[in-house]
Design an enzyme around this catalytic site. Structure first.
Site, mmCIF file in Angstrom:
data_model
loop_
_atom_site.group_PDB
_atom_site.id
_atom_site.type_symbol
_atom_site.label_atom_id
_atom_site.label_comp_id
_atom_site.label_asym_id
_atom_site.label_seq_id
_atom_site.Cartn_x
_atom_site.Cartn_y
_atom_site.Cartn_z
ATOM 1 N N GLY A 195 0.824 -1.203 0.000
ATOM 2 C CA GLY A 195 0.000 0.000 0.000
ATOM 3 C C GLY A 195 0.855 1.249 0.000
ATOM 4 N N ASP A 230 -2.834 9.516 13.828
ATOM 5 C CA ASP A 230 -3.608 9.316 12.593
ATOM 6 C C ASP A 230 -4.421 8.026 12.651
ATOM 7 O OD1 ASP A 230 -4.446 10.218 10.092
ATOM 8 O OD2 ASP A 230 -2.986 8.978 9.052
ATOM 9 N N VAL A 250 4.404 0.911 1.915
ATOM 10 C CA VAL A 250 4.597 -0.267 2.758
ATOM 11 C C VAL A 250 4.770 -1.482 1.852
ATOM 12 C CG1 VAL A 250 3.621 -1.758 4.532
ATOM 13 C CG2 VAL A 250 3.257 0.721 4.653
ATOM 14 N N LYS A 274 8.235 -0.259 5.869
ATOM 15 C CA LYS A 274 7.706 1.042 5.462
ATOM 16 C C LYS A 274 8.851 1.893 4.931
ATOM 17 C CE LYS A 274 4.241 3.376 6.818
ATOM 18 N NZ LYS A 274 3.189 4.102 7.573
ATOM 19 N N GLY A 325 0.666 5.474 1.279
ATOM 20 C CA GLY A 325 -0.032 6.506 2.040
ATOM 21 C C GLY A 325 0.721 7.813 1.992
ATOM 22 N N GLY A 326 0.266 8.768 2.805
ATOM 23 C CA GLY A 326 0.879 10.088 2.802
ATOM 24 C C GLY A 326 2.318 10.083 3.260
ATOM 25 N N MET A 327 2.716 9.075 4.063
ATOM 26 C CA MET A 327 4.066 9.038 4.602
ATOM 27 C C MET A 327 4.996 8.103 3.840
ATOM 28 S SD MET A 327 4.654 11.105 7.081
ATOM 29 C CE MET A 327 6.012 10.373 7.988
#
Length: 258
Positions: A22, A142, A29, A44, A24-26
């Protein structure tokens, strides 16, 4: 050292990135293999932000590593285990326990809201995990369905490690980002008590396990070197009520403490 294979990358000479799980904003992964111990892990890859200055990027990287190391000290059945933190070319990677299962957001998208008893079970599991983290001075910042991992129906519930380091950006930043779980986001410059502020409007799925998405109004500002944040939310059908709630909250807001 990061080495490129035909279909996979090798991080720090040990962790082979096999497949992307996946984004995400950071960052991204990955499903990965720890070649030293012969086990599956999640890695990550913390994304670089080209909008940050070199100094801002350095501080962000150091804070990411510091928080990951703090999370590695936590022990709770509903907290993902952080196995390792490695840095390669000033690029951080967080090695974690691999949870075989989807997120709460995946379950909601596939099957709709869960039964009240299951929502309560998930909530209590998260509460226990967060209490352990907060007692150690670790804040996730979050919690949302996309960041809650479920091993299987009735199995473990775990908040994903390494959440964003901040929820808000300044009003003069690049603007709102529609991250997974957040929709129809906007940010505008505002004022509060004569100080510059940022007003965020967005729809989020944070309560969707039980009652569906909510509309949120969120005002943040800096005062005496601190960031203050006052927000309210209401079911989407009652979005206008959130406006009145926020106005009332701001009128009655009183700073306490040193």
């Amino acid at each position: 050292m990061v080495t490129e294979g035909e279909n996979a990358r090798l991080i720090a000479g040990r962790y082979r990135l096999d497949a992307r799980l996946g984004r995400g904003g950071m960052g991204v992964v990955w499903r990965a293999t720890d070649l030293l111990l012969g086990r599956n892990v999640a890695v990550k890859e913390v994304a670089a932000d080209p909008a940050l200055s070199e100094e801002e990027a350095r501080r962000r990287r150091e804070r990411t590593l510091r928080e990951a190391r703090a999370a590695a000290q936590l022990g709770h059945p509903h907290i993902i285990v952080v196995h390792d933190v490695v840095e390669d070319g000033e690029h951080p990677y967080i090695v974690m326990e691999l949870v075989e299962g989807g997120s709460l957001a995946d379950r909601l998208a596939a099957a709709g809201p869960v039964e009240p008893a299951e929502a309560a079970r998930i909530g209590l599991a998260l509460l226990g995990a967060l209490r352990t983290a907060h007692a150690a001075g670790v804040l996730h910042r979050d919690i949302k369905p996309a960041n809650v991992l479920l091993e299987e129906p009735g199995g473990r519930v775990e908040p994903e490690s390494g959440g964003p380091l901040a929820v808000h950006q300044r009003a003069h930043a690049r603007g709102a980002t529609n991250n997974p779980g957040y929709r129809n986001a906007s940010v505008a410059a505002a004022t509060h008590n004569g100080r510059d502020a940022a007003l965020w409007l967005f729809t989020w799925d944070g309560f969707s396990a039980a009652e569906g998405p909510r509309h949120t109004r969120d005002l943040c500002w800096e005062e005496d070197g601190r960031l203050y944040d006052v927000w309210v939310s209401a079911p989407v059908a009652q979005a206008e009520e959130a406006r009145g709630y926020l106005d009332t909250a701001l009128r009655t807001f009183v700073r306490t403490g040193g």
